[in-house]
Scaffold this active site. Structure first.
Site, PDB file in Angstrom:
ATOM      1  CG  HIS A 267      -0.644   1.495  -3.419  1.00  0.00           C
ATOM      2  ND1 HIS A 267      -1.904   1.179  -3.001  1.00  0.00           N
ATOM      3  CD2 HIS A 267      -0.171   0.383  -4.053  1.00  0.00           C
ATOM      4  CE1 HIS A 267      -2.195  -0.078  -3.353  1.00  0.00           C
ATOM      5  NE2 HIS A 267      -1.158  -0.568  -3.987  1.00  0.00           N
TER       6      HIS A 267
ATOM      7  CG  ASP B  95      -2.260   0.673   0.931  1.00  0.00           C
ATOM      8  OD1 ASP B  95      -2.194   1.850   0.521  1.00  0.00           O
ATOM      9  OD2 ASP B  95      -3.343   0.094   1.121  1.00  0.00           O
TER      10      ASP B  95
END
Ligand SMILES: *[C@@H]1O[C@H](CO)[C@@H](O)[C@H](O)[C@H]1NC(C)=O
Ligand SMILES: *[C@@H]1O[C@H](CO)[C@@H](O)[C@H](O)[C@H]1NC(C)=O
Length: 401
Positions: free
Chosen positions: A246, A223
């Site tokens: 991310h 993430d």
């Protein structure tokens, strides 16, 4: 990394602060060795009680104190390191590896595996935190309804003057680290590792905190490498590498109507490799009084990044509660300086701002992003909606501001 002047300086500062604390109190720091208190470094025996005993002694000591974890693997369940303590110079020195129970129901919905709460003047030095998250990720991937939420590996809550130095965090169940409600927290030389497809394994999440610094750290995760939530002020991120992951993200913001803003964030000397995003600001397409102001992104290198530069104010996953609404979050004074490298999609720069609160004061200086992926390679492009600002210097793709 160890030779970087800032790291050397920080190391020196830890020593100075620690020695000073010891001198002022006129005593040598007491050391509480978890092994002497019954911990077993065998990777099998639950050592939670010994760790808590060491913390309680260190926290209760009127003099500077050290919790010492020698080499070896220690199974520990939830460790709540609560303050206030009787002294302001506690060192948690870890030479070994803390291992979370492989049965993820043990931590279950307890939110944290290790949590420091209400402490002042704590240094966490070295060591590895292995949360063994893979079991829980598999449970979540199977769409079973019986998976617990999981626990953040290391939480620093409502605390001041905390240094997390040279800590490795592996395979968190949920976030690797959360800093919330804090002042003056430094994370230096962190090494965060989890697979690209592990859910919600953000590297460090910061919120409601002032004066947080993240320095010379590496994030490979599933993430956001760093996520910056509401109420983050005076945040400094420097010398960070991200990928897989991310990216570095301000947001999601504006999910609530009343929300603190994000102000004065500096992100410099970063590298992104194979990430979904590079430098991102993200806000829900909903009414909110939130804001983002005075942000500097400087000296970033992108390698095969899907969205190197992104402001997305139309975040509305699953299209419920917010279709066609404008984001209430006001985004102002965001500067991008010397951002270069390769975008894995054609649109390398995307400013998709709110129709009711257009982004204002975006400045771009020396941006050089080219588009290349396995299938094609051509000039990158920029896309602007409701975004105003100016650009100077090298500008590839051509600015849309
Ligand atoms: C912005 O934050 C930095 C630390 O990241 C701090 O040194 C500086 O004083 C802050 N600036 C303002 C105007 O508060
Ligand atoms: C932009 O980057 C490309 C590829 O990295 C490089 O060849 C080119 O010289 C750069 N352009 C400028 C004006 O810096």
């Amino acid at each position: 990394m160890a030779n970087h002047p800032l790291v050397a300086l920080t190391t020196f500062m830890i020593m100075v602060v620690f020695v000073a604390a010891v001198c002022f109190t006129g005593a040598t720091a007491r050391t509480y060795n978890v092994k002497s208190l019954g911990a077993r470094a065998d990777g099998k025996t639950d050592s939670t009680k010994a760790f808590m005993a060491a913390w309680n002694s260190a926290c209760g000591s009127v003099n500077a104190a050290t919790v010492y974890v020698p080499q070896g693997r220690y199974i520990v369940g939830g460790l709540m390191f609560n303050g206030p303590c009787k002294n302001g110079a506690i060192m948690v020195r870890i030479d070994g590896t803390l291992v979370a129970p492989s049965n993820y129901f043990v931590l279950g919905n307890s939110q944290f595996w290790l949590r420091f709460y209400g402490v002042q003047g704590v240094t966490i030095l070295g060591g590895t935190l292995d949360a063994q998250g893979s079991g829980l990720w598999a449970c979540k991937a199977s769409k079973s309804k019986n998976c617990p939420a999981g626990a953040t590996s290391l939480g620093i809550y409502n605390s001041n003057n905390v240094l997390v130095y040279g800590v490795t965090s592996l395979n968190s169940q949920l976030f690797h680290m959360v800093v919330a409600g804090c002042r003056n927290v430094r994370v230096v030389g962190a090494n965060v590792v989890a697979p690209w497809n592990s859910p919600n394994t953000d590297g460090i999440h910061v919120q409601q905190s002032t004066g947080v610094t993240i320095l010379n750290s590496k994030f490979s995760t599933g993430d956001d490498c760093v996520s910056i939530g509401s109420g983050s002020n005076n945040l400094w991120i420097e010398g960070v590498s991200c990928g897989p992951g991310h990216g570095i993200s301000i947001g999601s913001l504006g999910n609530r109507l009343i929300e603190q803003g994000v102000r004065n964030v500096t992100v410099k000397r970063t590298t992104f490799k194979g990430t979904d995003n590079g430098l991102r600001i993200k806000a829900w397409a909903k009414p909110s009084n939130g804001f983002v102001d005075n942000i500097l992104f400087q000296d970033a290198i992108m390698t095969n990044v899907k969205n190197p530069i992104l402001i997305d104010q139309n975040y509305c996953p699953s299209r419920t509660n917010c279709p066609r609404q404008g984001s209430g979050v006001k985004i102002t004074n965001v500067r991008y300086q010397n951002v270069r490298g390769i975008s894995a999609t054609k649109v390398a720069v995307r400013f998709d701002c709110s129709k009711i609160n257009p982004c204002r004061g975006i400045t771009m200086q020396d941006v050089n992003l080219t588009f290349k992926n396995k299938r094609s390679s051509s000039a990158a492009s920029a896309y602007c909606v409701n975004a105003a600002g100016r650009s100077s210097g090298v500008m590839k793709p051509t600015s849309c501001l």
